[in-house]
Design an enzyme around this catalytic site. Structure first.
Site, PDB file in Angstrom:
ATOM      1  N   SER A  55       0.808  -1.217   0.000  1.00 49.40           N
ATOM      2  CA  SER A  55       0.000   0.000   0.000  1.00 49.40           C
ATOM      3  C   SER A  55       0.846   1.274   0.000  1.00 49.40           C
ATOM      4  CB  SER A  55      -0.941   0.023   1.211  1.00 49.40           C
ATOM      5  OG  SER A  55      -1.931  -0.991   1.102  1.00 49.40           O
ATOM      6  N   GLY A 264      -4.671  -1.621  -0.776  1.00 47.00           N
ATOM      7  CA  GLY A 264      -3.874  -1.280  -1.947  1.00 47.00           C
ATOM      8  C   GLY A 264      -3.474   0.180  -1.925  1.00 47.00           C
ATOM      9  N   GLY A 266      -2.561   4.226  -3.262  1.00 48.14           N
ATOM     10  CA  GLY A 266      -2.882   5.334  -4.154  1.00 48.14           C
ATOM     11  C   GLY A 266      -4.325   5.772  -4.227  1.00 48.14           C
ATOM     12  N   CYS A 291      -9.711  -1.162   3.693  1.00 48.27           N
ATOM     13  CA  CYS A 291      -8.821  -0.121   3.166  1.00 48.27           C
ATOM     14  C   CYS A 291      -9.231   0.258   1.743  1.00 48.27           C
ATOM     15  CB  CYS A 291      -7.364  -0.582   3.259  1.00 48.27           C
ATOM     16  SG  CYS A 291      -6.173   0.765   3.148  1.00 48.27           S
ATOM     17  N   LEU A 292      -8.412  -0.021   0.728  1.00 42.92           N
ATOM     18  CA  LEU A 292      -8.822   0.285  -0.642  1.00 42.92           C
ATOM     19  C   LEU A 292     -10.083  -0.479  -1.007  1.00 42.92           C
ATOM     20  CD1 LEU A 292      -7.821   1.815  -3.312  1.00 42.92           C
ATOM     21  CD2 LEU A 292      -7.101  -0.455  -4.043  1.00 42.92           C
ATOM     22  N   PHE A 336      -6.690   8.573   1.317  1.00 43.83           N
ATOM     23  CA  PHE A 336      -7.980   8.990   0.775  1.00 43.83           C
ATOM     24  C   PHE A 336      -9.080   8.442   1.682  1.00 43.83           C
ATOM     25  CE2 PHE A 336      -5.016   9.074  -2.668  1.00 43.83           C
ATOM     26  CZ  PHE A 336      -5.412  10.106  -3.499  1.00 43.83           C
ATOM     27  N   HIS A 411      -7.013  -1.813   8.779  1.00 43.45           N
ATOM     28  CA  HIS A 411      -6.497  -3.174   8.612  1.00 43.45           C
ATOM     29  C   HIS A 411      -6.773  -4.007   9.867  1.00 43.45           C
ATOM     30  CE1 HIS A 411      -3.442  -2.460   5.167  1.00 43.45           C
ATOM     31  NE2 HIS A 411      -4.342  -1.488   5.160  1.00 43.45           N
ATOM     32  N   GLU A 413      -5.620  -7.111  10.423  1.00 41.76           N
ATOM     33  CA  GLU A 413      -4.734  -8.277  10.519  1.00 41.76           C
ATOM     34  C   GLU A 413      -3.581  -8.113  11.496  1.00 41.76           C
ATOM     35  OE1 GLU A 413      -2.146  -5.724   8.250  1.00 41.76           O
ATOM     36  OE2 GLU A 413      -4.305  -6.016   8.253  1.00 41.76           O
TER      37      GLU A 413
END
Length: 456
Positions: A55, A264, A266, A291-292, A336, A411, A413
């Site tokens: 990421s 991921g 961007g 996340c993404l 973002f 996350h 994990e």
């Protein structure tokens, strides 16, 4: 003087920011020049997992903790994707970040698991790194002015040349970085792939109960392990795999039990080939995104994203679960975020009687009222806000009430980070099992599942 210490004869290095701010330091990794968005991570440990997190593609990462590298590196802890074939040659791919910034780099680690020092690892992997600068001042600058493009170099020190190189570098916004870190071909990941080195602390995995297709947008090994330990056999597919193919990846060519959307790097708006597939998956199969992946579900529902001033990166982000009213300390890495009001108008009878979104956009409004608000979405019906960041009031999780899907911006994990959010893997299995109250979980009890403890 440095030559007589463990630092040795370090070469000079420079960090130049897009607004003209300059920091001078010493090289502590590979030689060269790297450009990217300069951001910061507030984790106190887990620097190697941060370093190998896909990421961070396209970014120059500043660690806020003052000394980095004191326990060295064990390459078995690398969090990068397994590679297109899963072969030994791709087990430990090169880190995706552009460069690393630290205050003090330790060259003499002390840890029985360490196989190489961090600066030696960085040099081996071709990652440019700089130490010896005031990271407190740098982080304060980024907090005040926002994450920005920068350039780190051990070979160029003319400011005009650095500025020219930085101006010619691609911007993070609008660039699809996911395609640079996703696996190229399909692969399986099951209990047989779990690392041997942690079996002294973790209980054996029971047989898999669910078959899950995982979109690899830059997935971390820890997430794959979390899904497997929750009872899933995984088929990991590239980021742009068509939905129709995914829906035929269950046993004997049937439907899978669920689809997982990974983390991921961007700009999420640049990953159109993923979120358009998610549009076709929602309502046909249970979906869980982190996340993404959370942003992919949100974009599939027609939401808008915002670029956060300096993002959320670290293992100490407090998040309120609006359903359980428990606070989770979470691990995060994103720049973002979802604009929750863009998903639709509030449903007052399901939102504590409130008829309009808070005008300032601060979602801690709902934390104070003890309400998990629901909006009416044009594409997928009712969507509930489930999690809110307590630092800045941004959206951290949503639940689709009329189709089987949910997502969080962080996350679960713990690679690295706390285990407060482990329950989300359990929630996904409960969703696939048909439990209507799949998020109603004792978080404190669930976080201990799967670990073995000494009895004497």
């Amino acid at each position: 003087m440095l030559a007589a210490t463990s630092k040795g004869d370090a070469e000079p290095a420079i960090l130049y920011l897009a607004d003209g701010t300059v920091f001078y330091g010493r090289a502590c990794g590979a030689t060269g020049t790297a450009t990217g968005e300069v951001c910061f991570n507030t984790s106190l440990e887990g620097y190697f997992e941060v370093l190998t997190d896909p990421s961070y593609a396209g970014q120059i990462v500043t660690m806020t903790y003052p000394q980095i590298g004191n326990y060295g590196v064990d390459v078995d802890d690398a969090q990068g994707a397994l590679g297109p074939t899963g072969s030994d040659a791709s087990d430990h791919p090169r880190p995706a970040l552009r460069a690393l910034v630290v205050h003090d780099m330790c060259r003499t680690p002390s840890n029985w698991r360490s196989t190489v020092s961090l600066p030696d690892y960085l040099a081996q992997q071709g990652v440019v790194a700089i130490e010896g600068l005031d990271t407190r001042s740098l982080v304060q600058h980024l907090r005040e002015h926002g994450a920005m493009q920068g350039i780190v170099s051990t070979e160029i020190f003319e400011l005009d040349e650095l500025a020219a190189r930085l101006a010619a570098a691609p911007a993070l916004v609008g660039t699809n970085l996911v395609k640079t870190v996703s696996a190229a071909v399909r692969r399986a990941y099951t209990a047989a792939d779990l690392p041997e080195g942690r079996r002294f602390a973790q209980l054996p995995v029971d047989g898999a109960r669910f078959n899950v297709v995982v979109y690899d947008c830059g997935i971390k090994r820890g997430i794959l392990e979390g899904l497997v330990r929750a009872g899933c056999d995984l088929t990991v597919v590239p980021w742009d795999t068509p939905a129709d193919e995914v829906l035929a990846m269950g046993p004997d060519g049937g439907m899978p039990d669920g689809v997982f959307l990974s983390n991921g790097p961007g700009d999420p708006d640049a990953v159109e080939a993923t979120y358009t597939q998610v549009q076709s998956l929602l309502g046909r199969v249970p979906v869980f995104g982190i996340c993404l992946g959370h942003q992919m579900i949100s974009l599939a529902a027609g939401a808008q994203m915002e670029k956060l001033k300096y993002g959320h990166r670290g293992g100490n982000q407090p998040v309120m679960n609006l359903i359980s009213r428990r606070v989770e300390i979470t691990a995060q890495n994103h720049g973002f975020g979802l604009l929750f009001p863009s998903l639709g108008e509030l449903v007052p009878e399901l939102s504590g009687g409130v008829e309009a979104h808070p005008s300032d956009g601060d979602l801690r409004f709902w934390v104070e009222r003890g309400v998990a608000p629901v909006v009416s979405n044009e594409r997928f019906g009712r969507i509930r806000l489930t999690h809110v960041n307590l630092n800045d009031g941004t959206a951290e999780g949503i639940q689709l009430l009329d189709v089987p899907a949910f997502s969080v911006q962080y996350h679960p994990e713990a690679s690295p980070g706390p285990t407060d959010s482990h329950y989300l893997f359990t929630a996904f299995t409960r969703l696939m099992g048909g439990d209507a109250d799949y998020l109603d979980i004792d978080i404190a009890k669930d976080r201990l599942a799967g670990w073995q403890f000494a009895t004497e």
